[in-house]
Structures are given as structure tokens and as C-alpha cells.
Write a protein that holds these residues in place. Structure first.
Motif, PDB file in Angstrom:
ATOM      1  N   VAL A 317      10.971  63.235  -3.906  1.00  0.00           N
ATOM      2  CA  VAL A 317      10.685  62.411  -2.737  1.00  0.00           C
ATOM      3  C   VAL A 317       9.487  61.497  -2.991  1.00  0.00           C
ATOM      4  N   GLU A 318       8.442  62.015  -3.655  1.00  0.00           N
ATOM      5  CA  GLU A 318       7.271  61.179  -3.930  1.00  0.00           C
ATOM      6  C   GLU A 318       7.639  59.985  -4.801  1.00  0.00           C
ATOM      7  N   GLY A 319       8.443  60.230  -5.861  1.00  0.00           N
ATOM      8  CA  GLY A 319       8.843  59.146  -6.738  1.00  0.00           C
ATOM      9  C   GLY A 319       9.693  58.107  -6.028  1.00  0.00           C
ATOM     10  N   MET A 320      10.600  58.570  -5.163  1.00  0.00           N
ATOM     11  CA  MET A 320      11.455  57.633  -4.426  1.00  0.00           C
ATOM     12  C   MET A 320      10.643  56.832  -3.412  1.00  0.00           C
ATOM     13  N   THR A 321       9.675  57.467  -2.792  1.00  0.00           N
ATOM     14  CA  THR A 321       8.834  56.750  -1.826  1.00  0.00           C
ATOM     15  C   THR A 321       8.051  55.633  -2.508  1.00  0.00           C
ATOM     16  N   ALA A 322       7.442  55.954  -3.652  1.00  0.00           N
ATOM     17  CA  ALA A 322       6.679  54.942  -4.383  1.00  0.00           C
ATOM     18  C   ALA A 322       7.585  53.815  -4.873  1.00  0.00           C
ATOM     19  N   LEU A 323       8.779  54.161  -5.354  1.00  0.00           N
ATOM     20  CA  LEU A 323       9.700  53.133  -5.838  1.00  0.00           C
ATOM     21  C   LEU A 323      10.203  52.264  -4.691  1.00  0.00           C
ATOM     22  N   LYS A 324      10.475  52.885  -3.557  1.00  0.00           N
ATOM     23  CA  LYS A 324      10.903  52.094  -2.389  1.00  0.00           C
ATOM     24  C   LYS A 324       9.811  51.109  -1.981  1.00  0.00           C
ATOM     25  N   ASP A 325       8.566  51.582  -1.907  1.00  0.00           N
ATOM     26  CA  ASP A 325       7.473  50.703  -1.507  1.00  0.00           C
ATOM     27  C   ASP A 325       7.261  49.565  -2.511  1.00  0.00           C
ATOM     28  N   LYS A 615       1.007  44.040  -6.803  1.00  0.00           N
ATOM     29  CA  LYS A 615       1.640  44.569  -5.582  1.00  0.00           C
ATOM     30  C   LYS A 615       1.132  45.988  -5.346  1.00  0.00           C
ATOM     31  N   LYS A 616      -0.171  46.150  -5.417  1.00  0.00           N
ATOM     32  CA  LYS A 616      -0.784  47.478  -5.429  1.00  0.00           C
ATOM     33  C   LYS A 616      -0.356  48.319  -4.234  1.00  0.00           C
ATOM     34  N   LEU A 617       0.150  49.522  -4.549  1.00  0.00           N
ATOM     35  CA  LEU A 617       0.567  50.454  -3.504  1.00  0.00           C
ATOM     36  C   LEU A 617      -0.653  51.033  -2.809  1.00  0.00           C
TER      37      LEU A 617
END
Length: 707
Positions: A317-325, A615-617
């Protein structure tokens, strides 16, 4: 209810409770070898002897029902002498090879002989020797150690539903063996290793590699399927040496599938331990700055709508959240976590969860499986259905729709009626034209389970809507009230650990965005130029045309072979990560080992890349990232709980479906992702399955029974 006295303590128990269970309720320890809480009672080791008032001799507490007024004593001289005698008999033929036994340090026989044994033996005859048996590539046998507790036999016949273990001979000549001495054909066979109280059955892949006191033990979550079984990772140094189940009544009880248990050698093989960049048609090792610069250069000037991302089966979930953002910041809404091409409605949470919960399956009184073969897709869910079928003494109506095939000819391990192969049968059911419609309608708690064989197809949304309409018609959804907790008998059985988590955080196409099929078509047409793949390896070689592919994953598989840039990521035992199982249970995976070489956790890779891309998260640590996850899905705060989804009757337009039959996406139970394909043990198991299928030449389409 019966009330009895155990060592002076009064205990009130339910009718049918055994004396052994009553003793445990009173806080008294009673040794045992053959007794197990989840298996039928055998009463053949006699280690659980206790003294009962007015009984002329000690009684086997595991087989004696607790009666009102009983007076039980568990630690009298008579009991101690009886246990010493039993232990002396058990050790008569047992080879005292503890120093070379893999069970050493975790052996019930060692522990109980120390606690209840005599400390010496009067036996001076020759010991019995028994030839070792072949049980396949997973189970190592030293049958001279066997004490005939029969736990393995009872597990195979009762829980696994594959009655292939039995005993030949009697008394001292008794031997445990498989019929015809072939490999066990169960996806749960490794559990007999945990059940064996001595060293007769041990793990063949783990043999002679480590001792239990050398290992660091970490509680985590399995990611080999969507069940989310609770596991324990045993690590020495940087290597996962073995994977064992943890007790979790709500999910896996205390069992674990063979794929999840024995895949650990795949975590060491074919690993991506450094970034790679493709130059002149060849992948060449590079540093992180070089890899990030290659991505930045390729993205320079590329419009947002020409960028896409797909999250594969092992994305957390963490990886998908960062990739989505990150992809959203690049101006793209082309993203999808349904890497298998499923087309169901991702905004309907009740439409993609196993709403009954896994434990709730035991409440069902009729089951319909649509496009799902749970024996291969989720072995532990299949075991729950079998358990329910056994509890109802074979009177649980189960029906299937779809084409299924495995090395047992489609045997689900319980009686199942095969209604048909495809959408036409489902339509007949939904419109009340099939006899099984009446079975579902009359059931108090009907359960309808859709598999990916029904949803991972172009008409998946229509299949979902039709199945929902059927659930509404037969009353499969009962609203909760003050008198009743309610019931939701509509469920989806996913095959990937990442899928529900991705759907929950909205890793799906935004407005005007493309789904997986759209991304593939657009990439081939040149309309999408850059594709991010997160742990996605299940695709054809030319699936992305000439697009620039950035692969983030842990193993050298299809994704790495196609990539233009490889970003090495941690595997599931190497990171703290959130997983959501098929019932919507939020679970925490714990980091047990360090990733190899330069590999990093997914989110940290994307956070560093975002800075290079300007595009810093907005998060610099895991806590901040999880706060972001809570913004997307507030129910993630309820760890290890299932947050029920709201059911809306009549949701989804029922449309015509195609004619293609429902086919399970799992074609090989042992090779389902890059980690399993990197495992020599899983490859050996797969070869055994293929050889068995070829040798027996089963026909397709059946769902046989074992009676």
C-alpha cells in the motif's frame, strides 16, 4: 452444564467438552502427543492420563467426556508413574538422534520426556528400524522416529481433504505411509511438519540449514495470495531461513499453504540488487543518480496524459500510494492496480470484498463459486469451505460455474455440483431459471463468491452486476439490526495480495484515465510513452510496444527483462508495509531482513525520484506516508480489523455478457509470481504437478468429490 473439580478447582464446561479441555480451563497442563484441538480424537498415545475419582485406573483425558460431579487429579503419584511408563514405552524404539534432528529445540518429545519422563530406560533389546517414506519434495521423513500419534493421517483426511496418508500393520509393525508411496497431492501438505510432535516429518528444503535458537523471529503477513495469512519469518543474518504460520483464528487458523511456507529460497535467487539502465539495447548496471537522471531525461517534455502506471500483485500500500501521488503530480490519471485486466467497478467497495469474511464462511449454508477455483487461488479459504462442509456432515450445498482443472481433476475436496462453464449459467441463475436458485433462496445465509476468472475479462463489470443482482434476489444480504449482526453473502476472492489495498486507496484510473487494458493498447499505439511498473511481471513480452518502461521490483522476471530502467525494490519480508487481504482486513507486515545490495523500500525510491523530477512528494518518513494513506482511506486506522462496506441494492447495470467460459487465472499453483518462479523448491513442485497431470491425463471441466 456439567461442573467438575480439577485439582480442587471447580470448572463449569459446555456439554461435550473433554476432561483434557476441562483441565486446561482450570489452568492445569496435561501432556499429549496425539491430541490436537483441530483434529478428531484418536486417544492412542496415552500421554494425557489423569486420575479420576472412583476409577480403578488412570483415564485418557482427551477421549473422556467431562461429566457432572467428576473429580479429576492431574498430578498424583499414580498419574506421574503412569506418564513415566507411557514415556518409557514411547522411547523404546525412538532413535536418540536429537543432535542431528531438525526437530531439536522444538520437539514435543524432548520437552515432555524432560518434564514427565523417568530419566532412564530398562529396555536393552534391539530397536526397531523403519524405512523412510517418500512424501514429495517438501516433507523429509525419518519414520524410525514416528510414535504413531496419527496427527498427519487425520490432518490429511480431515483438514486437507486428501486422504492419502494411512497406516499399515499393527502394534510395533505399524508404519505411516502414503498410498503407493507418491507425493501428497495437497496444497496444505507442509502443515503435517508443524503437527508432527517428533522428528519423523520435517521440512526437506530446510533440512540441516539452521537451528531454531540461531534465528531471529519476526511476525508478519504472507503476500503469496490475497488471504493474508499470519506468518512468522525466521531469519539468520540477511536470509529468510523458513516461514511458519502464526495462530490467527479469523484468517488462517494455524495453517499455511505450501506456496507460502516453502517459497523462502526464492527470496535469495534472481534478486535485483542494483539499478540498471538500458544502453544500446542492453541493460547495464548503474547507480541511483544515473538511473534517476535517465528517467528525468526521458520524462522531459512528455505530457502527463502520455504517462501511465500499473501496480502488480506484490505491490504494498505504501508503494502504491507514493506511485499514485507521483504519477498524479506528473499530470496523469492513467493508473490501475488491476494488473490482471479485471474490469469491475472499483468505486463499489462492497462489490470487491469478501464481505462474509473468511471466518464468516463457517456461517454459510449454501455456497456458489463463480469463476473461482479456491483450492489453487486461496487454499486456506478452500479449507474453510471444507471445514464448514464437514461441520454440516456433508449437507452444505456447494455449486460451481466455470472450467477448472488441477492435478486431481478439479477436486475441491468437498462435494460440489458443477452447474455450467460460463455466463449463460449465471444469467439463468440470476433470472431464477436454474434449480440451484431455489437452494440459494431457501438458505438463511447464502454465499456467492466471484473469482478473478469471472472478473478479469472484458465483461467483468457485467458479471459483477449480474452476481450482485442474484445476491439481491436470493436475500444474500441481510442488513444489521439490534437483534442480528446481519449478513453479506456476496464476496470476491482475489488472487493478489496488493489488489484490495490498491482499490481502497484509489489506485485506479481518474477522470479520463485509462485502465490496464487501455494503457496496454495506448502504449502499443504510441499514445503512452512512459510506463511505471510496480512489481508487475504478468504480461506478454511485447505488451508495451515502444514505450519507455520503468520497472520497480525485487526479482529479475518479465518486468526487468522489458524495462528500460530498473529500480531494485525490497521484497515483502524486507519492509514494513501495509497489506489488505481479500476480506478488507488491514494488516501490518514487518521487516525481518535487509534487502540485498542497493535495493530500497518502494516508497523511499519514489520519494527520492520525485525530488529529481521536481515533483517532491509531501512525506519524508513512513509515519508521514501513513498519514497520507489515512487521508485516502480512513479505515486503514483499524489495523487487523475488517471495516464493513456499505451494500447498495441494485447497484450496477445488468448487461449482456460474453460467451467465453469462466477460467481460473491460476494455471500453476506453485508458480504465480516472480518470487515463486525464482524458487527451486516451487519449480520442483510445479514439475511434479505437470508430470502427474500428464501421467493421469485428466479431462478438464470437472469439480470432483472425495465423499
Amino acid at each position: 452444564m456439567p461442573t467438575l473439580t480439577v485439582d480442587g478447582i471447580e470448572v463449569e464446561v459446555e456439554p461435550g467438552t473433554t476432561v483434557l479441555q476441562a483441565c486446561e480451563m482450570a489452568g492445569k497442563e496435561v501432556p499429549r502427543f496425539c491430541y490436537h484441538e483441530r483434529l478428531s480424537i484418536a486417544g492412542n498415545c496415552r500421554m494425557c492420563l489423569v486420575e479420576m475419582e472412583r476409577s480403578p485406573k488412570p483415564i485418557a483425558s482427551c477421549a473422556m467426556p467431562a461429566g457432572d460431579g467428576m473429580v479429576i487429579r492431574t498430578n498424583t503419584p499414580l498419574v506421574r508413574k503412569a506418564r513415566e511408563g507411557v514415556m518409557e514405552f514411547l522411547l523404546i524404539n525412538h532413535p536418540l538422534d536429537c543432535p542431528i534432528c531438525d526437530q531439536g529445540g522444538e520437539c514435543d518429545l524432548q520437552d515432555q520426556s524432560m518434564a514427565y519422563g523417568k530419566g532412564g530406560s530398562r529396555y536393552d533389546e534391539n530397536k526397531r528400524a523403519v524405512k523412510d517414506k517418500y512424501m514429495g519434495p517438501l516433507i523429509k521423513t525419518v519414520m524410525t522416529r514416528c510414535i504413531h500419534c496419527t496427527r498427519c493421517i487425520r490432518f490429511a483426511g480431515e483438514v486437507a481433504g486428501v486422504p492419502e496418508l494411512g497406516a499399515t500393520g499393527r502394534g510395533e509393525d505399524m508404519e505411516i505411509t502414503t498410498y503407493l508411496e507418491h507425493a501428497m497431492t495437497s496444497e496444505l501438505s507442509g502443515n503435517v511438519i508443524d503437527l508432527c510432535p517428533v522428528g519423523a516429518l520435517t521440512s526437506k528444503p530446510y533440512a540441516f540449514t539452521a537451528r531454531p535458537w540461531e534465528l531471529k523471529k519476526t511476525e508478519s503477513v504472507d503476500a503469496m495470495d490475497a488471504v493474508g495469512a499470519s506468518i512468522r519469518l525466521d531469519v539468520r543474518g540477511r536470509e529468510v531461513m523458513r516461514i511458519l504460520p502464526r495462530l490467527n483464528e479469523a484468517v488462517n487458523e494455524e495453517w499455511l499453504s505450501d506456496r507460502s511456507r516453502f517459497v523462502f529460497d526464492g527470496l535469495r535467487s534472481r534478486r535485483l540488487d542494483r539499478p540498471y539502465v538500458r544502453r544500446d539495447g542492453k541493460l547495464q548496471a548503474a547507480g541511483w543518480p544515473e538511473a534517476f537522471e535517465a528517467i528525468r531525461a526521458r520524462l522531459d517534455g512528455v505530457a502527463g496524459e502520455k504517462v501511465a502506471a500499473i501496480a502488480g500483485d506484490l505491490a504494498c500500500v505504501e508503494g502504491m500510494t507514493a506511485l499514485k501521488d507521483l504519477v498524479t503530480a506528473l499530470g496523469s490519471s492513467n493508473l490501475d492496480c488491476r494488473a490482471d485486466g479485471a474490469t469491475f467497478d472499483p468505486t463499489d467497495r462492497a462489490g470487491y470484498l469478501l464481505n462474509s469474511t473468511i471466518a464468516g464462511i463457517e456461517e454459510a449454508d449454501a455456497v456458489l463459486l463463480v469463476g473461482s477455483y479456491p483450492r489453487w487461488e486461496a487454499s486456506l479459504v478452500n479449507a474453510r469451505i471444507r471445514k464448514t462442509w464437514l461441520q454440516r456432515r456433508g449437507h452444505l450445498p456447494v455449486a460451481t460455474i466455470g472450467e477448472f482443472q488441477d492435478w486431481n481433476g478439479g477436486d475441491l475436496t468437498y462435494d460440489a455440483q458443477h452447474l455450467g462453464n460460463g455466463p449463460a449459467t449465471l444469467t439463468d441463475l440470476a433470472e431464477g431459471r436454474h434449480s440451484f436458485f431455489e437452494v440459494l433462496e431457501k438458505a438463511e445465509r447464502p454465499l456467492i463468491i466471484l473469482g478473478m476468472g469471472a472478473l478479469a475479462r472484458p465483461d467483468g463489470a457485467a458479471v459483477q452486476a449480474t452476481a450482485r443482482a442474484l445476491a439481491d434476489k436470493v436475500g444474500a444480504v441481510i442488513p444489521a439490526s439490534e437483534e442480528s449482526p446481519g449478513w453479506n453473502g456476496f464476496g470476491v476472492l482475489h488472487t493478489a495480495a496488493s489488489r484490495v489495498g490498491g482499490l481502497d486507496i484509489g489506485f485506479v484510473p481518474g477522470e479520463g484515465g485509462r485502465d490496464t487494458a487501455g494503457i496496454l493498447a495506448a502504449a502499443k499505439a504510441g499514445e503512452i510513452e512512459v510506463v511505471f511498473l510496480s512489481h508487475h511481471d504478468e504480461f506478454e513480452k511485447d505488451a508495451f510496444g515502444d514505450a519507455f518502461v520503468i520497472y520497480m521490483g525485487s526479482h529479475g522476471d518479465a518486468g526487468a527483462a522489458r524495462a528500460d530502467v530498473i529500480l531494485p525494490a525490497a521484497a515483502y519480508p524486507e519492509k514494513d508495509a501495509i497489506w489488505v487481504n481479500t476480506e478488507g482486513r488491514v494488516q501490518l507486515g514487518r521487516k525481518a531482513a535487509a534487502p540485498p545490495g542497493d535495493a530500497r523500500e518502494d516508497w523511499s525510491i519514489l520519494r527520492a525520484l520525485s525530488a529529481v523530477l521536481d515533483k517532491k512528494l509531501g512525506y519524508d518518513d513512513l509515519a508521514a506516508l501513513r498519514a497520507r494513506i489515512l487521508e485516502l482511506a480512513p479505515h486503514f486506522s483499524a489495523v487487523d480489523e475488517v471495516t464493513p462496506a456499505e451494500w447498495t441494492a441494485g447497484r450496477g447495470k445488468v448487461e449482456a455478457m460474453g460467451d467465453a467460459p469462466f477460467v481460473s487465472p491460476i494455471r500453476d499453483v506453485y508458480l504465480v509470481n516472480p518470487i515463486t518462479r525464482a524458487s527451486a523448491v516451487m519449480q520442483e513442485c510445479s514439475a511434479l504437478v505437470r508430470a502427474t497431470v500428464a501421467g493421469t491425463a485428466h479431462g478438464a471441466g470437472g469439480t470432483g468429490t472425495d465423499g
